[in-house]
Design a protein around this motif. Structure first.
Motif, PDB file in Angstrom:
ATOM      1  N   PHE A 191       0.807  -1.217   0.000  1.00 47.00           N
ATOM      2  CA  PHE A 191       0.000   0.000   0.000  1.00 47.00           C
ATOM      3  C   PHE A 191       0.850   1.280   0.000  1.00 47.00           C
ATOM      4  O   PHE A 191       0.298   2.376  -0.030  1.00 47.00           O
ATOM      5  CB  PHE A 191      -0.924   0.018   1.221  1.00 47.00           C
ATOM      6  N   LEU A 192       2.168   1.155   0.050  1.00 42.48           N
ATOM      7  CA  LEU A 192       3.068   2.308   0.080  1.00 42.48           C
ATOM      8  C   LEU A 192       2.746   3.212   1.262  1.00 42.48           C
ATOM      9  O   LEU A 192       2.720   4.441   1.157  1.00 42.48           O
ATOM     10  CB  LEU A 192       2.983   3.087  -1.237  1.00 42.48           C
ATOM     11  N   LYS A 193       2.517   2.570   2.386  1.00 41.42           N
ATOM     12  CA  LYS A 193       2.197   3.269   3.628  1.00 41.42           C
ATOM     13  C   LYS A 193       3.119   2.777   4.725  1.00 41.42           C
ATOM     14  O   LYS A 193       3.838   1.786   4.558  1.00 41.42           O
ATOM     15  CB  LYS A 193       0.750   2.977   4.045  1.00 41.42           C
ATOM     16  N   LYS A 194       3.062   3.453   5.885  1.00 38.74           N
ATOM     17  CA  LYS A 194       3.741   2.938   7.054  1.00 38.74           C
ATOM     18  C   LYS A 194       3.001   1.703   7.562  1.00 38.74           C
ATOM     19  O   LYS A 194       1.808   1.562   7.357  1.00 38.74           O
ATOM     20  CB  LYS A 194       3.803   4.003   8.149  1.00 38.74           C
ATOM     21  N   PRO A 195       3.715   0.802   8.266  1.00 36.38           N
ATOM     22  CA  PRO A 195       3.057  -0.389   8.802  1.00 36.38           C
ATOM     23  C   PRO A 195       1.965  -0.024   9.807  1.00 36.38           C
ATOM     24  O   PRO A 195       2.054   0.986  10.510  1.00 36.38           O
ATOM     25  CB  PRO A 195       4.206  -1.143   9.486  1.00 36.38           C
ATOM     26  N   VAL A 196       0.920  -0.858   9.863  1.00 43.20           N
ATOM     27  CA  VAL A 196      -0.178  -0.668  10.806  1.00 43.20           C
ATOM     28  C   VAL A 196      -0.454  -1.988  11.514  1.00 43.20           C
ATOM     29  O   VAL A 196       0.112  -3.036  11.174  1.00 43.20           O
ATOM     30  CB  VAL A 196      -1.453  -0.164  10.093  1.00 43.20           C
ATOM     31  N   GLY A 197      -1.327  -1.957  12.511  1.00 45.49           N
ATOM     32  CA  GLY A 197      -1.676  -3.153  13.261  1.00 45.49           C
ATOM     33  C   GLY A 197      -2.530  -4.114  12.460  1.00 45.49           C
ATOM     34  O   GLY A 197      -2.956  -3.834  11.334  1.00 45.49           O
ATOM     35  N   LEU A 198      -2.805  -5.254  13.074  1.00 44.60           N
ATOM     36  CA  LEU A 198      -3.539  -6.317  12.376  1.00 44.60           C
ATOM     37  C   LEU A 198      -4.948  -5.885  12.005  1.00 44.60           C
ATOM     38  O   LEU A 198      -5.413  -6.146  10.888  1.00 44.60           O
ATOM     39  CB  LEU A 198      -3.572  -7.569  13.258  1.00 44.60           C
ATOM     40  N   GLN A 199      -5.642  -5.238  12.915  1.00 48.38           N
ATOM     41  CA  GLN A 199      -7.022  -4.844  12.636  1.00 48.38           C
ATOM     42  C   GLN A 199      -7.106  -3.877  11.458  1.00 48.38           C
ATOM     43  O   GLN A 199      -7.951  -4.047  10.559  1.00 48.38           O
ATOM     44  CB  GLN A 199      -7.639  -4.215  13.879  1.00 48.38           C
ATOM     45  N   LYS A 200      -6.248  -2.870  11.423  1.00 49.48           N
ATOM     46  CA  LYS A 200      -6.257  -1.920  10.310  1.00 49.48           C
ATOM     47  C   LYS A 200      -5.860  -2.591   8.999  1.00 49.48           C
ATOM     48  O   LYS A 200      -6.357  -2.213   7.925  1.00 49.48           O
ATOM     49  CB  LYS A 200      -5.328  -0.752  10.615  1.00 49.48           C
ATOM     50  N   SER A 201      -4.985  -3.571   9.080  1.00 50.00           N
ATOM     51  CA  SER A 201      -4.607  -4.306   7.867  1.00 50.00           C
ATOM     52  C   SER A 201      -5.790  -5.087   7.311  1.00 50.00           C
ATOM     53  O   SER A 201      -6.019  -5.101   6.095  1.00 50.00           O
ATOM     54  CB  SER A 201      -3.447  -5.268   8.180  1.00 50.00           C
TER      55      SER A 201
END
Length: 388
Positions: A191-201
């Protein structure tokens, strides 16, 4: 066109004009902290490509999640894992509740969903039995997968599970036989974004989920994130991937600045020493540069020497200017000493004047300190004496 969670529209298929070193328009904005640095995105895009293109379909992956007591992480409460292949074939699903720690339940800071495993039946087992089964499954697989996998590895080390054969996967051209894959990095690269948590993924990938913070559920959903990104990723379909991969970041900016600073310091030092004064040059601030600059000056001039003695720079030379300079320094020092003495004398004289005034005031007070009755008696006695 794709609408992200921040309600900003990003055209994932547009082709920006300009040379190949031009980044997509949304990346260079320093105020937008939701995007990752281009260098990191490059490595993560390469990692997705390597997993998709170069790892055999027959290789086995194990996706792991471990839950701990929210108030003391030394008490591990749940283990969840699943074994699968890259094509989506699921070989094993497991949710184990640690028997000896079953009384430690979350719920204040972390949701307590221990009893809601959605992909099979939970089992209460002793920690030693879980350890043996998990170790046996690690021997069968090639890649360890997790969302925030470093936390799970830290928990594994607490129960002495050896994971040393698994190495963190990088973006190199070589694929190791045993590797660690972080799904947060895959999400960031896709997604060319910073990493996020499992729920947001899960939300971003539109994967249905329920009862997170159950170790078995989290392991299964992490596997789905991994499989969905690998299935969707297509480098050729997105011009932004190519733009980022063609971007060449500046090299060694910091080291160039350091070199320029050193050159400037050397120039300031030489110019100051040639003027015959100490001033605020870099020599007085940096003893290392002092030595370097001293050697430079001595090597380039036969008429002058520089010696540093007790952090004072004494410049000696055969020229008359330096002698006059030393004389001026001595006279200045004498003037300074004379000025200091004058100030001290002024202070002392002022103190003497003040003391004299105070003494006179005291004398005046003493002269008028007699009672009026005594003065009258004295006058009366004197008058009597005159009459006699």
């Amino acid at each position: 066109m794709k609408n992200d969670t921040n309600n900003t529209v990003i055209d994932l298929t547009s082709n920006s004009d300009g040379d190949d070193n031009t980044l997509p328009a949304f990346l260079p904005d320093p105020t937008d902290k939701s995007y990752e640095k281009p260098e990191k995105l490059q490595n993560r895009i390469k990692l997705i490509e390597l997993i998709k293109e170069k790892i055999d379909d027959d290789k086995l992956y194990i996706c792991l999640d471990i839950e701990a007591f929210e108030r003391n992480h030394d008490f591990l409460t749940e283990f969840g894992w699943c074994i699968f292949k890259k094509n989506g074939e699921v070989i094993k699903k497991k949710h184990a509740i640690v028997e000896e720690n079953k009384n430690y339940r979350n719920g204040r800071y972390v949701p307590d969903n221990r009893d809601y495993f959605k992909f099979g039946e939970s089992q209460y087992e002793k920690l030693e039995d879980i350890y043996k089964e998990l170790k046996n499954d690690f021997d069968k697989v090639n890649y360890l997968v997790g969302h925030g996998i470093n936390n799970d590895i830290r928990f594994l080390k607490k129960i002495k599970v050896d994971v040393s054969k698994f190495k963190k996967m990088n973006s190199g051209s070589k694929i190791d036989d045993y590797g660690i894959i972080e799904t947060m990095d895959l999400f960031s690269g896709y997604f060319l974004k910073k990493p996020v948590g499992l729920q947001k993924s899960l939300i971003k990938l539109e994967i249905q989920y329920d009862k997170l913070h159950n170790a078995g559920n989290d392991a299964y959903y992490t596997m789905q994130v991994f499989l969905e990104i690998i299935k969707r990723f297509d480098f050729s379909s997105n011009r932004l991937y190519e733009q980022i991969m063609n971007y060449k970041p500046p090299k060694k900016i910091k080291s160039n600045n350091n070199k320029n600073n050193k050159i400037m310091n050397n120039n300031n030092t030489i110019s100051t020493s040639n003027n015959g004064g100490v001033g605020n040059s870099s020599i007085a601030n940096d003893e290392t540069d002092q030595g370097r600059n001293d050697r430079t000056i001595i090597g380039n001039s036969n008429d002058s020497e520089k010696s540093i003695n007790n952090n004072t720079l004494n410049y000696q030379s055969g020229g008359n200017n330096n002698k006059n300079y030393n004389k001026n320094n001595r006279s200045n020092n004498k003037d300074n000493e004379g000025g200091n003495n004058t100030k001290n004398n002024v202070k002392k004289n002022g103190q003497r004047r003040n003391n004299g005034k105070q003494q006179r005031n005291l004398n005046k007070k003493k002269s008028y300190s007699y009672p009026r009755s005594n003065r009258h008696n004295n006058n009366y006695n004197n008058s009597n004496n005159l009459k006699v």
